[in-house]
Design a protein around this motif. Sequence first.
Motif, PDB file in Angstrom:
ATOM      1  N   LEU A 229       4.686   5.961  16.128  1.00 26.87           N
ATOM      2  CA  LEU A 229       4.553   4.787  15.563  1.00 26.87           C
ATOM      3  C   LEU A 229       3.559   3.981  16.263  1.00 26.87           C
ATOM      4  O   LEU A 229       3.446   3.759  17.367  1.00 26.87           O
ATOM      5  N   LYS A 230       2.775   3.094  15.485  1.00 28.10           N
ATOM      6  CA  LYS A 230       1.644   2.393  16.012  1.00 28.10           C
ATOM      7  C   LYS A 230       2.112   0.924  15.447  1.00 28.10           C
ATOM      8  O   LYS A 230       2.885   0.655  14.544  1.00 28.10           O
TER       9      LYS A 230
ATOM     10  N   ALA B 118      -0.918   8.619   2.885  1.00 27.95           N
ATOM     11  CA  ALA B 118      -2.307   7.764   3.095  1.00 27.95           C
ATOM     12  C   ALA B 118      -2.702   8.286   4.380  1.00 27.95           C
ATOM     13  O   ALA B 118      -2.151   8.819   5.223  1.00 27.95           O
ATOM     14  N   GLU B 119      -4.150   8.138   4.430  1.00 29.21           N
ATOM     15  CA  GLU B 119      -4.780   8.803   5.498  1.00 29.21           C
ATOM     16  C   GLU B 119      -4.222   8.293   6.828  1.00 29.21           C
ATOM     17  O   GLU B 119      -4.399   8.811   7.995  1.00 29.21           O
ATOM     18  N   SER B 120      -3.921   6.915   6.972  1.00 30.80           N
ATOM     19  CA  SER B 120      -3.329   6.405   8.313  1.00 30.80           C
ATOM     20  C   SER B 120      -2.265   6.873   8.795  1.00 30.80           C
ATOM     21  O   SER B 120      -1.808   6.603   9.830  1.00 30.80           O
ATOM     22  N   VAL B 121      -1.464   7.484   8.068  1.00 27.94           N
ATOM     23  CA  VAL B 121      -0.087   8.252   8.447  1.00 27.94           C
ATOM     24  C   VAL B 121       0.010   9.491   8.659  1.00 27.94           C
ATOM     25  O   VAL B 121       0.859  10.152   8.801  1.00 27.94           O
ATOM     26  N   LYS B 122      -1.103  10.287   8.102  1.00 29.46           N
ATOM     27  CA  LYS B 122      -1.217  11.728   8.086  1.00 29.46           C
ATOM     28  C   LYS B 122      -0.894  12.444   9.474  1.00 29.46           C
ATOM     29  O   LYS B 122      -1.563  11.630  10.329  1.00 29.46           O
TER      30      LYS B 122
ATOM     31  N   GLU C   8       0.795  -1.265   0.113  1.00 29.29           N
ATOM     32  CA  GLU C   8      -0.038   0.042  -0.012  1.00 29.29           C
ATOM     33  C   GLU C   8       0.937   1.290   0.180  1.00 29.29           C
ATOM     34  O   GLU C   8       2.111   1.186   0.461  1.00 29.29           O
ATOM     35  N   LEU C   9       0.296   2.300  -0.444  1.00 31.76           N
ATOM     36  CA  LEU C   9       0.996   3.710  -0.594  1.00 31.76           C
ATOM     37  C   LEU C   9       1.140   4.259   0.965  1.00 31.76           C
ATOM     38  O   LEU C   9       0.030   4.049   1.539  1.00 31.76           O
ATOM     39  N   VAL C  10       2.325   4.633   1.201  1.00 27.73           N
ATOM     40  CA  VAL C  10       2.401   5.434   2.170  1.00 27.73           C
ATOM     41  C   VAL C  10       2.427   6.925   2.121  1.00 27.73           C
ATOM     42  O   VAL C  10       1.716   7.641   2.723  1.00 27.73           O
ATOM     43  N   ALA C  11       3.433   7.368   1.335  1.00 27.57           N
ATOM     44  CA  ALA C  11       3.629   8.632   1.094  1.00 27.57           C
ATOM     45  C   ALA C  11       4.287   8.927  -0.369  1.00 27.57           C
ATOM     46  O   ALA C  11       5.264   8.093  -0.765  1.00 27.57           O
ATOM     47  N   THR C  12       3.995   9.976  -0.968  1.00 28.46           N
ATOM     48  CA  THR C  12       4.819  10.209  -2.243  1.00 28.46           C
ATOM     49  C   THR C  12       4.893  11.683  -2.155  1.00 28.46           C
ATOM     50  O   THR C  12       4.333  12.464  -1.512  1.00 28.46           O
ATOM     51  N   ILE C  13       5.952  11.974  -3.216  1.00 29.54           N
ATOM     52  CA  ILE C  13       6.428  13.414  -3.299  1.00 29.54           C
ATOM     53  C   ILE C  13       7.091  13.479  -4.707  1.00 29.54           C
ATOM     54  O   ILE C  13       7.654  12.775  -5.080  1.00 29.54           O
ATOM     55  N   ASN C  14       6.527  14.814  -5.362  1.00 35.24           N
ATOM     56  CA  ASN C  14       7.018  15.023  -6.730  1.00 35.24           C
ATOM     57  C   ASN C  14       8.215  15.921  -6.654  1.00 35.24           C
ATOM     58  O   ASN C  14       8.783  16.456  -5.527  1.00 35.24           O
TER      59      ASN C  14
END
Length: 119
Positions: A84-85, A59-63, A45-51
């Motif tokens: 962290l969880k 991802a909503e879960s890590v915002k 699953e995607l966690v985060a991206t940056i251009n």
Amino acid sequence: VQLQASGGGSVQVGGSLSLSCAASGRFFSVNGMGWYRQAPGKQRELVATINNGGSTNYAESVKGRFTISRDNAKNTVNLQMSSLKSEDTAVYYCNAYIVTTPLYASTYWGQGTQVTVSS
């Protein structure tokens, strides 16, 4: 072209870890970069991206807990993880969309790095 990830490890719930990933080899430019993760028995699953302009997506879960950044001069992408969880436990993969010739670009993946969060 190679993506080399580093960082990760084990931490207790509420702790922090950072990941880093560097692109190396011969290429023209590195466009989007990001982090994905795969927990046991689950899909990646995607966690985060940056251009390359610095715009980010999480991802909503890590915002609010994770921060992605990049250094365009060094072709690196970093992921700072805090609060962290246990559900953040996964193998984390970096990726990047890299232009290798004027007419060709592709997505590359780094080797995974394990992040384990325990209570």
